[in-house]
Design an enzyme around this catalytic site. Structure first.
Site, PDB file in Angstrom:
ATOM      1  N   ASP A 391      -3.232  -1.460 -10.320  1.00 32.10           N
ATOM      2  CA  ASP A 391      -4.096  -1.828  -9.044  1.00 32.10           C
ATOM      3  C   ASP A 391      -4.402  -0.363  -8.489  1.00 32.10           C
ATOM      4  O   ASP A 391      -4.046   0.596  -8.835  1.00 32.10           O
ATOM      5  CB  ASP A 391      -3.095  -2.636  -8.005  1.00 32.10           C
ATOM      6  CG  ASP A 391      -3.768  -3.091  -6.751  1.00 32.10           C
ATOM      7  OD1 ASP A 391      -5.083  -3.267  -6.673  1.00 32.10           O
ATOM      8  OD2 ASP A 391      -3.066  -3.370  -5.658  1.00 32.10           O
ATOM      9  N   GLU A 394      -9.211   2.768  -8.481  1.00 33.24           N
ATOM     10  CA  GLU A 394     -10.783   3.081  -8.298  1.00 33.24           C
ATOM     11  C   GLU A 394     -11.161   4.576  -8.266  1.00 33.24           C
ATOM     12  O   GLU A 394     -12.186   5.090  -8.796  1.00 33.24           O
ATOM     13  CB  GLU A 394     -11.441   2.425  -6.899  1.00 33.24           C
ATOM     14  CG  GLU A 394     -11.468   0.987  -7.059  1.00 33.24           C
ATOM     15  CD  GLU A 394      -9.869   0.102  -6.973  1.00 33.24           C
ATOM     16  OE1 GLU A 394      -9.172   0.846  -6.448  1.00 33.24           O
ATOM     17  OE2 GLU A 394      -9.877  -0.894  -7.515  1.00 33.24           O
ATOM     18  N   ASP A 461     -10.015  -8.671  -4.355  1.00 25.46           N
ATOM     19  CA  ASP A 461      -9.857  -9.473  -3.389  1.00 25.46           C
ATOM     20  C   ASP A 461     -10.716 -10.306  -2.729  1.00 25.46           C
ATOM     21  O   ASP A 461     -11.581  -9.712  -1.863  1.00 25.46           O
ATOM     22  CB  ASP A 461      -9.308  -8.246  -2.129  1.00 25.46           C
ATOM     23  CG  ASP A 461      -8.225  -7.433  -2.444  1.00 25.46           C
ATOM     24  OD1 ASP A 461      -7.585  -7.689  -3.510  1.00 25.46           O
ATOM     25  OD2 ASP A 461      -7.807  -6.140  -1.804  1.00 25.46           O
TER      26      ASP A 461
HETATM   27  O1  MIG Z   1      -4.423  -2.468  -0.394  1.00 20.91           O
HETATM   28  O2  MIG Z   1      -0.582  -4.460  -3.674  1.00 20.91           O
HETATM   29  O3  MIG Z   1      -6.197  -6.276  -4.759  1.00 20.91           O
HETATM   30  O4  MIG Z   1      -4.059  -7.935  -5.249  1.00 20.91           O
HETATM   31  O5  MIG Z   1      -1.908  -7.770  -3.658  1.00 20.91           O
HETATM   32  C1  MIG Z   1      -3.979  -3.730  -1.084  1.00 20.91           C
HETATM   33  C2  MIG Z   1      -1.095  -5.189  -2.621  1.00 20.91           C
HETATM   34  C3  MIG Z   1      -3.355  -3.353  -2.466  1.00 20.91           C
HETATM   35  C4  MIG Z   1      -4.672  -4.938  -3.620  1.00 20.91           C
HETATM   36  C5  MIG Z   1      -4.904  -5.827  -4.598  1.00 20.91           C
HETATM   37  C6  MIG Z   1      -4.137  -7.095  -4.247  1.00 20.91           C
HETATM   38  C7  MIG Z   1      -2.649  -6.587  -4.180  1.00 20.91           C
HETATM   39  C8  MIG Z   1      -2.450  -5.514  -2.841  1.00 20.91           C
HETATM   40  N1  MIG Z   1      -3.394  -4.325  -3.176  1.00 20.91           N
END
Ligand code: MIG
Length: 737
Positions: A391, A394, A461
């Site tokens: 996650d 980016e 999201d």
């Molecule tokens: O700033 O890890 O897209 O699936 O649950 C949020 C927490 C960070 C973004 C991900 C989401 C995840 C969440 N993350």
């Protein structure tokens, strides 16, 4: 027009500088300003195809086997099919005179997203022709046909709702598939800097360009859309066979912060009698968001826990964030920093902030950083975790964006940004490959074209609303033709509270989603299916059951993808490229070439219009065949999703009792529909790489109007005890030696 040959490359020079044209094979041509520019993601197999050259007055004709090019002195290129019919005409790029852009400094100050004002190092612009349609470009939002939209490839964690006109999301696939009157073709821009694709916003031109880096791009000739996708993925890469369990139903939440909460999920599912194959644990399993740590107070004896879950066919998948907490006592941070494996600015370690607070960013573009990352992955794997979920890559940053000149192992952030998730997924995949004998399962949010070699993706999201559900279909279809076959959206939606009706419709669509995972945000209502009323629960159960029956068909589609690069979920034009009614069909899809699915994607809808293309289609659960090339008004009560099988289709299914995908059923069901058809069925152990040594079976199946015969093309794995054929003629059994 001056040209010479450098090996097999046609090198042109003029006042405009140098321009190189390289025919990679009979259908693919590369154009570059710098021959030494190496692709970050493609592996080219150069075939030195035949072609001839013809010089004209102010141009050079390059006549290949399947297409031809006319190159002008200003290096503009026209692209023709083999009959000389035009595919693309390059033209100069001009700011739109009809709709000039206004001054957006004030709007930008207020934080509005404004476009324009970007300086592009190069732009290629082409005349927009009647009948052109634009597809692909990864997971940008908007309708299936991108005509009239502009998208910018700059991986972005965009926190607001993902409306159709959002310019940048998490992923960059600078590849588009174009349909024209004279055939389908693709364009791949082999450049990782911020790039733009403008699909005829001015109603006159289509253009693409990048803010920096080398002008290096490809034309990929079809003529069919399947040819284009196959050829592109043969260079960009394809997904290796996934573990079978990963095709099952997954449950996630931000967060299940303790062993107890995961146990509750498993118990909730068991009580509701809904099959479950994996639980995803989000950032709260770590110690203070330090990646590769496990909080022992909340997750005591994780290894024992995961092996007890595995016995029930339930895997654990753990999230990994790239940002390493600045904490000298945290060994992961210390070893990355000490070994110079993190981003720097002016020679000093670059610090921004993410969940752990002040954090540093591994330079995943450096093979040494990837190796170290892979070694740390082993820590989590040793606790019995079966999948890793990348996650925030980016990369996300809470203290403003990373400056473009931040240095990643000698390369600028400007160049590495769009590749950051790609390389993180690669590092994670390679770690899993090295430290586990099972097939890796990696999920990533950010990525670049070609990431399917390493990872599955989800679309980030979304929201618990109908427009997110509607948009997820074209989003997944466009990702599929961009090379990504294993994908899904957060079922039920991430942000917001998912009402019961939306949940029902979402699972009916989600049952066909290759990556099938219900996930929601910390602030949202709990959205596990067992929390809903009995009716919703029953609908959820019905479709998860159906999904488990469909696993052999899905698995076959992944086998097919490994051979030809086609996605499992397909826009109708991929199967029916000449049918104008399907060029922008946003609410139906094909699952492989045999099933057509028309889910309900709006509230209160109990009847919907379904377009059936050429041929005859049979309602999957029984009923008369319907003639195609017509629209039907079809009833679809809340618990129904419309599914049709093509005449002659053969669909392999598991018997209805399959719930644990680690236990392969001994019986296979073949559902055969009236008509003539052929089918290939693939079978292996679904867990490791034994298939590479020939341990698999390949069955050739023939359907003669419901009379089915099966033969083995390859035998290297224990077979089914029996094969049950279900056809309009009734049930029969086939046993193979
Ligand atoms: O700033 O890890 O897209 O699936 O649950 C949020 C927490 C960070 C973004 C991900 C989401 C995840 C969440 N993350």
């Amino acid at each position: 027009m001056k040209y010479q040959f450098i090996n097999d490359v046609i090198a042109l020079s003029s006042v405009e500088g140098n321009f190189y044209i390289e025919l990679i094979n009979s259908n693919v041509v590369r154009f570059t300003r710098d021959l030494s520019h190496a692709s970050r993601v493609l592996s080219l197999a150069r075939e030195a195809p035949r072609y001839s050259l013809k010089e004209g007055d102010g141009f050079l004709d390059i006549i290949g086997e399947t297409f031809s090019l006319r190159v002008f002195e200003n290096f503009y290129v026209d692209f023709m099919n083999k009959d000389g019919q035009n595919l693309l005409t390059e033209t100069s790029y001009e700011e739109d005179e009809c709709f000039p852009r206004g001054d957006n400094t004030l709007a930008a100050k207020e934080g509005h997203i404004v476009s324009g004002g970007e300086d592009y190092a190069f732009i290629h612009s082409y005349s927009l022709r009647e009948g052109m349609h634009f597809y692909g470009l990864g997971d940008h939002t908007g309708p299936l046909d991108r005509l009239g939209y502009e998208k910018i490839n700059w991986n972005t964690d965009y926190p607001q709702a993902h409306e159709d006109d959002v310019k940048s999301l998490y992923k960059s696939f600078p590849f588009c598939l174009i349909s024209s009157k004279n055939g389908y073709f693709g364009i791949y821009l082999d450049n990782t800097f911020k790039s733009v694709f403008n699909f005829g916003v001015d109603e006159r031109t289509f253009y693409f360009g990048a803010t920096a880096g080398t002008d290096d791009h490809y034309f990929i000739y079809g003529p069919s859309p399947k040819d284009v996708v196959s050829r592109f993925t043969s260079f960009a890469g394809r997904l290796p066979l996934p573990p079978r369990w990963s095709l099952g139903n997954q449950q996630s939440r931000w967060s299940y912060p303790s062993k107890k909460s995961v146990e509750d999920v498993v118990a909730g599912y068991e009580k509701a009698d809904i099959p479950l194959s994996a639980v995803n644990i989000d950032i709260d399993y770590m110690v203070g968001y330090r990646v590769f740590t496990v909080d022992e107070t909340r997750f005591p004896d994780l290894s024992d826990f995961s092996s007890s879950l595995k016995k029930k066919g339930i895997r654990l998948i753990a999230i990994l964030d790239p940002g390493l907490k600045v904490d000298p006592d945290y060994d992961v941070y210390a070893s990355f920093v000490d070994n110079h494996l993190v981003a720097k600015e002016n020679g000093k370690t670059y610090v921004n902030a993410v969940w752990p607070g002040d954090s540093v960013y591994p330079s995943f573009n450096d093979p040494k950083a990837r190796e170290k990352w892979g070694e740390y992955c082993a820590r989590v794997l040793s606790k019995g975790v079966s999948g890793l979920w990348c996650d925030m890559n980016e990369p996300a940053s809470f203290k403003g964006p990373l400056p473009l000149d931040v240095d990643f192992a000698g390369e600028s952030h400007a160049e590495i940004h769009n590749l950051y998730g790609y390389y993180m997924a690669m590092a994670t995949y390679e770690g899993m490959r090295k430290f586990s004998s099972e097939r890796p399962f990696v999920i990533t949010r950010a990525c670049f074209a070609g990431v399917e070699k390493y990872s599955v993706i989800w679309t980030g999201d979304n929201q618990s609303n109908w427009s997110s559900l509607q948009m997820s279909l074209p989003q997944m279809l466009n990702l599929g033709v961009s090379g990504m076959p294993f994908l899904g959206t957060d079922i039920g939606g991430f942000g917001g509270d998912c009402p019961a009706e939306l949940m029902c419709r979402w699972i009916e669509f989600g049952a066909f989603s290759p990556f099938m995972r219900n996930h929601s945000c910390a602030a949202a209502r709990f959205q596990e299916p067992y929390r809903y009323d009995d009716k919703t629960k029953a609908i959820y159960r019905k479709w998860v059951y159906f999904r488990y029956r469909l696993v052999p068909y899905l698995y076959d589609l992944f086998y097919e993808h490994s051979q030809n690069g086609l996605p499992a979920l397909r826009p109708l034009y991929l199967e029916y490229p000449d049918d104008p009614s399907v060029s922008n069909l946003n609410d139906e899809f094909m699952l492989g070439e045999s099933l057509l699915v028309a889910p309900v994607l709006s509230s209160g809808t109990l009847v919907r219009s379904v377009y059936l293309p050429k041929g005859v289609f049979y309602p999957f659960f029984g009923g008369e065949g319907k003639k195609g090339e017509s629209y039907y008004a079809e009833k679809c009560p809340l618990d129904e999703c419309l599914i049709y099988a093509k005449a002659g289709a053969i669909i392999p299914l598991y018997p209805s009792m399959t719930k644990n995908l680690d236990l392969e059923p001994e019986e296979l069901v073949l559902k055969a529909f009236p008509g003539e058809g052929k089918y290939l069925h693939y079978q292996d152990n679904g867990t490791d790489f034994a298939y590479e040594k020939g341990e698999y079976n390949l069955y050739s199946i023939i359907n003669h109007d419901g009379v089915v015969s099966v033969s083995l093309l390859h035998k290297g794995y224990r077979g089914y005890k029996r094969i049950r054929v279900v056809s309009p003629n009734g049930e029969t059994f086939i046993s193979l030696p």
